[in-house]
Design a protein around this motif. Sequence first.
Motif, PDB file in Angstrom:
ATOM      1  N   UNK A 174      43.042  43.830  41.576  1.00  8.99           N
ATOM      2  CA  UNK A 174      43.753  43.839  40.286  1.00  8.99           C
ATOM      3  C   UNK A 174      43.366  42.615  39.458  1.00  8.99           C
TER       4      UNK A 174
ATOM      5  N   UNK B 134      28.602  45.840  32.995  1.00 10.95           N
ATOM      6  CA  UNK B 134      29.997  45.912  33.428  1.00 10.95           C
ATOM      7  C   UNK B 134      30.115  46.375  34.873  1.00 10.95           C
ATOM      8  N   UNK B 135      29.360  47.440  35.201  1.00 13.35           N
ATOM      9  CA  UNK B 135      29.605  48.068  36.502  1.00 13.35           C
ATOM     10  C   UNK B 135      29.036  47.278  37.688  1.00 13.35           C
TER      11      UNK B 135
ATOM     12  N   UNK C 245      37.268  49.168  27.372  1.00 11.62           N
ATOM     13  CA  UNK C 245      38.007  47.929  27.108  1.00 11.62           C
ATOM     14  C   UNK C 245      37.076  46.722  27.217  1.00 11.62           C
ATOM     15  N   UNK C 246      36.194  46.785  28.216  1.00 13.03           N
ATOM     16  CA  UNK C 246      35.273  45.679  28.408  1.00 13.03           C
ATOM     17  C   UNK C 246      34.345  45.542  27.204  1.00 13.03           C
TER      18      UNK C 246
ATOM     19  N   UNK D 257      37.713  40.416  34.719  1.00  9.57           N
ATOM     20  CA  UNK D 257      36.403  40.896  34.254  1.00  9.57           C
ATOM     21  C   UNK D 257      36.526  41.534  32.865  1.00  9.57           C
ATOM     22  N   UNK D 258      37.559  42.356  32.680  1.00  2.43           N
ATOM     23  CA  UNK D 258      37.716  43.033  31.388  1.00  2.43           C
ATOM     24  C   UNK D 258      38.029  42.008  30.289  1.00  2.43           C
ATOM     25  N   UNK D 259      38.886  41.044  30.614  1.00  3.78           N
ATOM     26  CA  UNK D 259      39.277  40.072  29.586  1.00  3.78           C
ATOM     27  C   UNK D 259      38.230  38.981  29.387  1.00  3.78           C
ATOM     28  N   UNK D 260      37.345  38.821  30.380  1.00  2.35           N
ATOM     29  CA  UNK D 260      36.312  37.798  30.252  1.00  2.35           C
ATOM     30  C   UNK D 260      36.841  36.403  30.470  1.00  2.35           C
TER      31      UNK D 260
ATOM     32  N   UNK E 162      39.494  42.696  38.419  1.00  2.00           N
ATOM     33  CA  UNK E 162      39.143  43.650  37.357  1.00  2.00           C
ATOM     34  C   UNK E 162      39.757  43.224  36.025  1.00  2.00           C
ATOM     35  N   UNK E 163      41.006  42.765  36.061  1.00  2.00           N
ATOM     36  CA  UNK E 163      41.642  42.300  34.816  1.00  2.00           C
ATOM     37  C   UNK E 163      40.835  41.146  34.213  1.00  2.00           C
TER      38      UNK E 163
ATOM     39  N   UNK F  76      31.748  44.854  38.465  1.00  2.00           N
ATOM     40  CA  UNK F  76      32.899  45.675  38.862  1.00  2.00           C
ATOM     41  C   UNK F  76      32.717  46.180  40.294  1.00  2.00           C
TER      42      UNK F  76
ATOM     43  N   UNK G 134      44.720  50.437  41.691  1.00  5.93           N
ATOM     44  CA  UNK G 134      45.196  50.141  43.048  1.00  5.93           C
ATOM     45  C   UNK G 134      46.267  51.146  43.475  1.00  5.93           C
TER      46      UNK G 134
ATOM     47  N   UNK H  44      36.915  44.454  24.273  1.00  7.80           N
ATOM     48  CA  UNK H  44      37.526  43.170  24.612  1.00  7.80           C
ATOM     49  C   UNK H  44      38.489  42.678  23.545  1.00  7.80           C
TER      50      UNK H  44
ATOM     51  N   UNK I  97      44.153  48.226  35.843  1.00 13.96           N
ATOM     52  CA  UNK I  97      43.774  47.803  37.206  1.00 13.96           C
ATOM     53  C   UNK I  97      44.897  48.039  38.218  1.00 13.96           C
ATOM     54  N   UNK I  98      46.148  47.897  37.776  1.00 18.18           N
ATOM     55  CA  UNK I  98      47.264  48.184  38.682  1.00 18.18           C
ATOM     56  C   UNK I  98      47.289  49.679  39.000  1.00 18.18           C
TER      57      UNK I  98
ATOM     58  N   UNK J  50      44.721  46.382  29.639  1.00 16.41           N
ATOM     59  CA  UNK J  50      43.796  45.737  30.578  1.00 16.41           C
ATOM     60  C   UNK J  50      44.530  45.164  31.781  1.00 16.41           C
ATOM     61  N   UNK J  51      45.828  45.037  31.692  1.00  9.36           N
ATOM     62  CA  UNK J  51      46.630  44.621  32.845  1.00  9.36           C
ATOM     63  C   UNK J  51      47.116  45.850  33.603  1.00  9.36           C
TER      64      UNK J  51
ATOM     65  N   UNK K 248      38.043  51.346  31.573  1.00 13.48           N
ATOM     66  CA  UNK K 248      37.634  49.971  31.885  1.00 13.48           C
ATOM     67  C   UNK K 248      36.421  49.585  31.039  1.00 13.48           C
ATOM     68  N   UNK K 249      35.436  50.457  31.053  1.00 19.99           N
ATOM     69  CA  UNK K 249      34.203  50.132  30.331  1.00 19.99           C
ATOM     70  C   UNK K 249      34.474  50.015  28.829  1.00 19.99           C
TER      71      UNK K 249
END
Lengths: 191, 532
Positions: free
Chosen positions: A146, A88-89, B244-245, A152-155, A149-150, A92, B428, B248, B424-425, B420-421, B241-242
């Motif tokens: 944004x 993942x990282x 959620x990844x 990447x997480x959702x694939x 990363x979104x 990322x 930022x 998924x 990331x916002x 997951x949306x 993040x990790x």
Amino acid sequence: MLSRRNEVWIALLCIVAALVTAMVWVPLDSETPPIYTFRRQINIGDAMLPLVSATGIAICAVIHLLLTLRREPATERSAPLDIHTGSFFLPFAAIMLVSCMLMYWAGPIALALFGPTGEEAVTYRQMRAAFPWKYIGYGLGGFTMVFGVTSLIEGRISASRALTSMLAVLALILVFDVPFDTILLPPNGDY
Amino acid sequence: MGVLDYVWAGIMAVIAGPAAFELFGIGIPLVGLMVLGGFILGIVGGATPGLAGPFLMAVSLPILLSTFGFSPDALLPVLGFLIGVMKGATVGGSVPAILFNTPGTPDAMLTTFDGYPMAQKGQAGKALRTAHFASVSGDTFSDLVLFTCAPFLAVMVEAYLGFGEKAALILLSLAFVAAVVGASPMKGMIAAFLGLFIATIGTGQDSYARLSLGTDVLSSGVPMITAVLGVLILGEILFAFEEMWRSRRVDKVSPTPIQRDQRLSWADRKRLMPFIGVSAAIGTVIGALPGIGSTLAATLGYSTGERMHKGPVAFGDGTPEGIAATEAANSSVSGANLIPVLSLGIPGNVGAVFLILAAESIGGFNPGPGVFRFTTEEVNPELVIAFGLFTAMMLANILNWMIGGRIMAACGVMARVPKQVLLPIVLLLTLTAIYVQETDFTVFYFAFAFGVLGYGMRKLKFPALPFVIAFILAGNLETAFRQAFAVSGGDPFFLFKSPLSLVFLAISVGVIVFFSLPRKPVNKAIEAEEGA
């Protein structure tokens, strides 16, 4: 708690790092020792608090090591960091790197390519508070961050997420930049 | 000035202070407007899973500082906004817990036990009203305790504690936080010592910036807000993040049928009062102790309520008493945990950390025993600010009683925003908030470094709160050490000379030893709090 093996490694790492810090870094990188005499007055020097902190870490890590060795094997077996962490990282970190580079350089490059031409060269510093130049770096870099990363997480990559990312960056510009004259969006303060 | 004059000056600083704008010739007080803005933002954020009060306070702080500047006039608007966020997030957290079985904040986890079953029975409106009633009752009670206890405690500390005792008291607080947050007191202590150590980089009294490795980037020290936001917010974001990844998956939300009668009658409220009263008392006591957060208070409040309950619907099956017991307990923590902040200058939880950061950044108000100096010959401006802060808190409570319930009901939609949306916002947003404070890209390096540190601490089960609190208190601790040492004439045993500081140190050791004993049960609520 992690598994006993992991806890032992953490404790050992803390002990070594703390001892190196206390015996090498702190003495060599502080002007005054923990205790020193100046004009016949005994004072606490700059090395005192870092030395106490590093020693404290070492002592607590030793106690943690002893307590860990005495305890029953833990129920949690999985390692805290594994191959999936790297999977993942790595992407990322790449996304963050590209985003930051875009954020930092896109504005000046766009100005150099498409900026006003004339006898006197215009620098980005002169244009950093002018529309649209001040938004190019933040907009491109922020969107990449944004959306990247979104995705990447959702694939997966989707148009709706791209739109959401654009709207999010727009909303942040509206929150941070539009109402305030004194605030500079990244990277405009650097120029 | 007398005591009542100070109280009145504090009230007037809020209601008759600078006006934001005029409406029909009447000035609308800026502080009141900021409290309202913070309160609404807090409810919306609290109702959004993945966000929480500290998140919102963290990203708001740099914007507030940029807007209001660093003069003492900025104190009440900025602190009022943050107080509003803190209170709003406390009630907002119950919204997704009740409607979607997803706690908006960790302390609302137990609200799902009865809130969601009630929503499934079509009583979502009644459950929300119960949560709001209990939450605002507990919060108001806790604030009243704060207003009465903090000044007395501060006056006693100022009157009886010297430099050595104050240093020992800071050590006791650090030891307490380190011991109770997380499953391992020793890891908590390591985190606290690491916080102290990092705070010493680039600081000190000598001309050479210690531990800077001769570099310019370290010689001006570690930027405090960046470090705190990095460890608390970015670390949490990276961790999420990790997670959620790895998973998924997106939580699906299904609509629920709604019953017609959603009112909370006076008879209902009367029936809930014993549960609210007991839980509010528990939450207030828990909140006054540094480091023990609202999740533990909610757990204790719920289990006590369960023992008291004799109604037809059992706890866990969708009873309003279960929601009331939980919400009153976790909400009553928010006021009480300002007791150590205002009377001792020691932040007890993450929300209080941001209040201290705001006060330190702006200047002119140093939370601690010195605030409550009731000087009669000359005005103590810090005391006026303190009573202004109390007024802002009461204003937030009044707003909460009047409109909090309606805003809560309108915020149900926020729980549908996918994490997951959103996160990331938030990443930022956090980076932007950090940058506008420092206006230097190198601050991103610090932010990422501390983000990685915060992530690593979560992965390796080190609590982040002791690190942050030690990092913030390091300057005060070092000053107290130096002064106590100088006053003692260079006595190496200066910390052990006074009976009171000996008592504090003995309690510190006792707390660490007690919580390190192997028979200590692992408290899931505390772990959840640490994860928050």
